[in-house]
Design an enzyme around this catalytic site. Structure first.
Site, short mmCIF file in Angstrom:
data_model
loop_
_atom_site.label_atom_id
_atom_site.label_comp_id
_atom_site.label_asym_id
_atom_site.label_seq_id
_atom_site.Cartn_x
_atom_site.Cartn_y
_atom_site.Cartn_z
N LYS A 46 -3.69 -9.40 -2.43
CA LYS A 46 -2.76 -9.26 -3.56
C LYS A 46 -1.49 -10.11 -3.37
O LYS A 46 -0.85 -10.49 -4.36
CB LYS A 46 -2.40 -7.80 -3.83
CG LYS A 46 -1.65 -7.10 -2.73
CD LYS A 46 -0.22 -6.82 -3.08
CE LYS A 46 0.53 -6.12 -1.98
NZ LYS A 46 0.12 -6.16 -0.61
N GLY A 51 0.79 -1.23 0.00
CA GLY A 51 0.00 0.00 0.00
C GLY A 51 0.83 1.28 0.00
O GLY A 51 0.49 2.24 -0.70
N ASN A 52 1.93 1.29 0.77
CA ASN A 52 2.68 2.54 0.91
C ASN A 52 3.39 2.94 -0.39
O ASN A 52 3.87 4.06 -0.51
CB ASN A 52 3.69 2.45 2.07
CG ASN A 52 4.74 1.39 1.82
OD1 ASN A 52 4.43 0.30 1.31
ND2 ASN A 52 5.97 1.69 2.16
N LYS A 87 -11.26 -8.84 4.55
CA LYS A 87 -10.33 -7.94 3.84
C LYS A 87 -10.72 -6.48 4.07
O LYS A 87 -11.77 -6.03 3.60
CB LYS A 87 -10.39 -8.26 2.35
CG LYS A 87 -9.50 -7.39 1.50
CD LYS A 87 -8.09 -7.89 1.52
CE LYS A 87 -7.12 -6.86 1.02
NZ LYS A 87 -5.77 -7.10 1.49
N LYS A 120 1.57 -12.51 3.87
CA LYS A 120 2.81 -12.38 3.09
C LYS A 120 3.70 -13.61 3.31
O LYS A 120 4.25 -14.18 2.37
CB LYS A 120 3.56 -11.11 3.49
CG LYS A 120 2.78 -9.85 3.15
CD LYS A 120 3.52 -8.60 3.55
CE LYS A 120 2.57 -7.42 3.62
NZ LYS A 120 1.71 -7.24 2.45
N1 LIG Z 1 6.27 -10.22 12.56
C1 LIG Z 1 6.23 -9.10 11.83
N2 LIG Z 1 7.34 -8.67 11.18
C2 LIG Z 1 7.31 -7.53 10.44
N3 LIG Z 1 6.20 -6.78 10.26
C3 LIG Z 1 5.06 -7.17 10.88
C4 LIG Z 1 5.02 -8.35 11.67
N4 LIG Z 1 3.75 -8.49 12.15
C5 LIG Z 1 3.04 -7.46 11.67
N5 LIG Z 1 3.82 -6.66 10.90
C6 LIG Z 1 3.30 -5.45 10.22
O1 LIG Z 1 2.83 -5.86 8.95
C7 LIG Z 1 2.95 -4.73 8.06
C8 LIG Z 1 2.78 -5.21 6.62
O2 LIG Z 1 1.42 -5.50 6.39
P1 LIG Z 1 0.46 -4.49 5.57
O3 LIG Z 1 0.68 -3.08 6.08
O4 LIG Z 1 -0.89 -5.07 5.60
O5 LIG Z 1 1.10 -4.67 4.13
P2 LIG Z 1 1.02 -3.87 2.74
O6 LIG Z 1 2.38 -3.25 2.61
O7 LIG Z 1 0.80 -4.96 1.73
O8 LIG Z 1 -0.09 -2.87 2.81
C9 LIG Z 1 4.31 -4.19 8.42
O9 LIG Z 1 4.48 -2.87 7.98
C10 LIG Z 1 4.31 -4.32 9.95
O10 LIG Z 1 3.81 -3.15 10.55
N1 LIG Z 2 -6.10 -6.46 -2.79
C1 LIG Z 2 -5.20 -6.18 -1.79
O1 LIG Z 2 -4.65 -7.09 -1.15
O2 LIG Z 2 -4.97 -4.84 -1.56
P1 LIG Z 2 -4.11 -4.20 -0.38
O3 LIG Z 2 -2.76 -4.87 -0.43
O4 LIG Z 2 -4.02 -2.73 -0.72
O5 LIG Z 2 -4.83 -4.45 0.89
#
Ligand SMILES: Nc1ncnc2c1ncn2[C@@H]1O[C@H](COP(=O)(O)OP(=O)(O)O)[C@@H](O)[C@H]1O
Ligand SMILES: NC(=O)OP(=O)(O)O
Length: 321
Positions: free
Chosen positions: A214, A12-13, A129, A276
């Site tokens: 995703k 997302g970022n 989700k 992930k």
């Molecule tokens: N064990 C872990 N190790 C690293 N990050 C973790 C862990 N558990 C939770 N996280 C969090 O998960 C986040 C990634 O998930 P998310 O923000 O949903 O991903 P995306 O980048 O796909 O939007 C990391 O930025 C961190 O804050």
């Molecule tokens: N579809 C999906 O997983 O989107 P985000 O990663 O933005 O949650």
């Protein structure tokens, strides 16, 4: 070195920070493209996928706001396709501009990608989700009085978000087309937003109300195109055990067996790091000669130069934890 085929999944970022305007998302993607072209510079073949959680939720709100009998709101599968189009458009332009700056002549093309799910997937009964913006408890109460079918979850202390079903992907309809593009030297952007969720009914594909994760969709695509690497880019440089505690320790090289043990120990948060890690395990299980990598966009240069990041392999490796 022979060119590797790499699927990169953007978190997302890489697209949306706090400003949801088209201009701000285009600016963020231009920054993202600066990192992604490093793979091209070192001779790799790249397939890019991306999330859409914030964007598809925002789009549904816009659809609802303008909903009239003559101009009805679009359903969720169509909204996912719309976000594949808008984010793909921004990203292919950003990549093309960065490549041009480097004097590299290469085409970038977005593929509207359908991802097959099982209509009996239990995920349809339990939405998980998160999509769209964050709400307060009061806002949730107001929204639910007008839309009693909407479900919300509290998201890591940041507020409440609407949740929709997120079934597991079982096939990527356009995987063959994506593979032909990448083999022809084109950079495909594919499986955006987890892919448009479809169910197979005889010879027809029928869209359904869901947003696929995703990371799982990118894994399925990476599997189907025979990728050498699946790289999942998120906000952290490494996966950690004891994350956010004084005992936090980064995982560098890690085997499937060790990761399974960390999952059993509850080390990874559901809905953020867990999918992930699960996607990474699934990829190297299907392609034992391949590697899955979890790291941040900003660490990509370091990863390419030194291998820094969490690298997951099927085989037992020297682990640091
Ligand atoms: N064990 C872990 N190790 C690293 N990050 C973790 C862990 N558990 C939770 N996280 C969090 O998960 C986040 C990634 O998930 P998310 O923000 O949903 O991903 P995306 O980048 O796909 O939007 C990391 O930025 C961190 O804050
Ligand atoms: N579809 C999906 O997983 O989107 P985000 O990663 O933005 O949650």
């Amino acid at each position: 070195m022979t060119a590797r085929k790499i699927v990169v999944a953007l978190g997302g970022n890489a697209i949306l920070a706090s400003d949801a305007s088209a201009q701000a998302q285009q600016r963020a993607l231009r920054e993202t493209a600066k990192y992604l072209v490093k793979f091209i510079q070192q001779g790799d073949s790249l397939i890019i996928s991306h999330g859409n959680g914030p964007q598809v939720g925002n789009l549904l709100l816009q659809q609802a706001a303008g909903n009239t009998p003559d101009n009805p709101a679009m359903p969720l599968d169509t909204a996912v396709a719309m976000t594949q189009g808008s984010i793909g458009y921004w990203l292919q332009n950003a990549m093309a501009a960065e490549l041009a700056d480097l004097g590299i002549e290469m085409d970038v093309a977005t593929v509207v990608t359908q991802v097959v799910v099982d209509e009996n997937d239990p995920a349809f009964d339990t939405p998980t989700k998160p999509i769209g913006p964050f709400y307060t408890q009061k806002e949730v109460t107001d929204i639910q009085s007008a839309n009693p079918e909407f479900q919300f979850v509290e998201d890591a202390g940041r507020g409440y978000r609407r949740v929709v079903p997120s079934p597991r992907p079982i096939g990527v309809v356009e995987a063959g087309a994506v593979n032909q593009l990448v083999n022809a030297g084109i950079i495909p952007i594919a499986a955006g937003g987890g892919g448009v969720p479809v169910i197979r009914h005889d010879h027809e594909l029928v869209g359904c109300e869901a947003v696929i994760d995703k990371d799982f969709a990118s894994e399925k695509l990476a599997e189907r195109v025979g990728a050498d690497q699946l790289i999942i880019l998120t906000a952290v440089d490494h996966v950690y055990v004891n994350f956010n505690t004084p005992e936090q320790q980064q995982l560098t090289a890690v085997s499937v067996d060790d990761l399974q043990q960390h999952i059993a120990d509850g080390q990874f948060a559901a809905g953020s790091m867990l999918p992930k890690v699960e996607a990474a395990i699934e990829f190297v299980t299907h392609r034992p000669e391949g590697q899955a990598v979890i790291t941040s966009l900003t660490n990509l240069g370091q990863f390419i130069e030194t291998g820094s990041g969490t690298v997951i392999s099927a085989v037992n490796v020297e682990t640091n934890v």
